[in-house]
Design an enzyme around this catalytic site. Structure first.
Site, PDB file in Angstrom:
ATOM      1  N   GLU A   6       0.176  -0.983   5.996  1.00  7.97           N
ATOM      2  CA  GLU A   6       1.280  -0.474   6.829  1.00  7.97           C
ATOM      3  C   GLU A   6       1.162   1.022   7.043  1.00  7.97           C
ATOM      4  O   GLU A   6       1.433   1.539   8.122  1.00  7.97           O
ATOM      5  CB  GLU A   6       2.628  -0.798   6.168  1.00  7.97           C
ATOM      6  CG  GLU A   6       3.830  -0.627   7.101  1.00  7.97           C
ATOM      7  CD  GLU A   6       4.420   0.775   7.147  1.00  7.97           C
ATOM      8  OE1 GLU A   6       5.205   1.039   8.061  1.00  7.97           O
ATOM      9  OE2 GLU A   6       4.094   1.613   6.279  1.00  7.97           O
ATOM     10  N   ASP A  20       0.865  -1.185   0.000  1.00 10.29           N
ATOM     11  CA  ASP A  20       0.000   0.000   0.000  1.00 10.29           C
ATOM     12  C   ASP A  20       0.902   1.235   0.000  1.00 10.29           C
ATOM     13  O   ASP A  20       2.086   1.150   0.329  1.00 10.29           O
ATOM     14  CB  ASP A  20      -0.933   0.016   1.219  1.00 10.29           C
ATOM     15  CG  ASP A  20      -0.175   0.056   2.554  1.00 10.29           C
ATOM     16  OD1 ASP A  20       0.854  -0.645   2.678  1.00 10.29           O
ATOM     17  OD2 ASP A  20      -0.602   0.791   3.466  1.00 10.29           O
TER      18      ASP A  20
HETATM   19 ZN   LIG Z   1       6.948   1.902   4.043  1.00 12.61          ZN
END
Ligand SMILES: [Zn+2]
Length: 376
Positions: A145, A84
């Site tokens: 993340e 992501d």
């Molecule tokens: Zn990263």
């Protein structure tokens, strides 16, 4: 030949860049599940074609997590990263994929699509060249993340516990250093609720939410303790509507960084003990996810020295550094798994408009990665 793998990958740089380009051109902001899954499909296809066992862990809110396994044996080595990005769909139109001399630009190229492609090429080469492995390799590519890994943290820690070491493919530090310690931290929000009143006609009946909040913010910021490695920073404040109305609402976002895990609990306790100061005011604390610090242990040092030796075999010097920012390496280190972070590309501009990687530093990174994957 001592720099064998660096030369090998140098000869393939155009091909590797072509692969990274495909990843970058599939924009994948954390909150767009459909877009993240589209890239997830490409990654699945690539690793499956190498003969890996790919497991998609379905998610309703975020993109599906990918757990990819290669090789046999009881012991496993974890390679970790995320696909992501913080860049919204459409960023690519403003920050197109482009090469300027030694720099290649594009959203997510540095943080951290190139890192995933590096590990793909290292694995592909291991297979094509029949290089023996000491351990089973588990690649875990997560999809959230950039917003704190809320849906992937449990999987990451479960895999880390089963692994002898964790290699994190996040970007290198500025000069190419590996990251052997990271601060922990997170953010939280404090809201104050007061009572609206006309500032001229009815001042005494108002409860000023901004004044309530402001007093708490000064207190919170003062908990900063540089010696302990703890910092608090009030990052945003909003509240009120127009100047002649006593504001009934105000809110602030506060960033917390810690070097020692026990500091998180200490600060949280203090936050929870805050009480309203103005009569009639109310305060609400919204706690975010707090990452534990990634501590440099004796095991970390051993792992770093091993990586340094692999770099020397490739003819270059690898250094280490401690950084303030967090990654999923904080989670793997917290369960006691020796963790080496920043094995991805050298470059700069993470989360910024000038995000880029350096072309002439790619081959040496993949070479060291291959050596780590086959020697640990
Ligand atoms: Zn990263």
């Amino acid at each position: 030949m001592s720099t064998r793998w660096t030369s090998y990958f140098s000869a393939k740089i155009e091909e590797i860049l072509g692969e990274i380009e495909q990843y970058v051109k599939m924009e994948s902001p954390t909150h767009n599940k459909e877009a993240v899954d589209r890239l997830g499909h490409l990654i699945t296809e690539r690793f499956a074609a190498l003969g890996c066992k790919v497991e998609r862990i379905p998610q309703s809110q975020y993109g599906d997590q990918l757990r990819i396994e290669y090789g046999q044996g009881d012991e496993q080595l974890l390679l970790l990263g995320h696909f992501d990005t913080v860049k919204e769909i459409g960023t690519l139109a403003r920050e197109p994929w482009r090469r300027e001399g030694n720099q290649v630009f594009g959203p997510g190229v540095y943080d951290m699509k190139a890192g995933i492609v590096f590990s793909y090429y290292a694995l592909r080469t291991i297979i094509e060249q029949n290089i023996p492995l000491n351990k089973r390799l588990v690649f875990f590519w997560n999809t959230d993340e950039e917003t704190g890994s809320l849906s992937s943290k449990a999987y990451i820690q479960e895999e880390a516990k089963k692994s002898s070491h964790a290699l994190i493919l996040e970007p290198a530090a500025g000069g190419g250093q590996l990251k052997t310690s990271r601060k922990g931290g997170g953010d939280f929000r404090l809201q104050a609720i007061g009572r609206a009143a006309h500032a001229g006609n009815d001042h005494a009946n108002g409860v000023n939410a901004i004044v309530e909040l402001a007093q708490h913010l000064v207190t919170i910021q003062s908990w900063t303790d540089y010696e302990a490695g703890t910092t608090l920073s009030v990052g945003t404040v909003k509240g009120g509507s127009v100047s002649n109305v006593v504001p009934e609402f105000a809110e602030a976002e506060i960033d917390l960084r810690i070097s020692r895990e026990e500091e998180a609990e200490k600060i949280l306790q203090r936050l929870r003990q805050l009480r309203p100061i103005l009569p009639g005011a109310e305060i609400i604390l919204q706690e975010g996810a707090i990452k534990p610090p990634m501590v440099r242990t004796a095991e970390t040092e051993k792992l770093f020295l091993h990586a340094q030796k692999q770099a020397q075999l490739e003819g270059f010097q690898l250094e280490e550094i401690g950084v303030g920012g967090t990654s999923d390496g904080n989670f793997t280190a917290a369960v006691g798994t020796p963790t080496l972070d920043g094995l991805g590309p050298v470059g700069g501009g993470a989360h910024a408009v000038d995000e880029h990687i350096l072309v002439d530093r790619m081959a040496e990174r993949i070479a060291v990665l291959l050596r780590l994957m086959t020697s640990l």
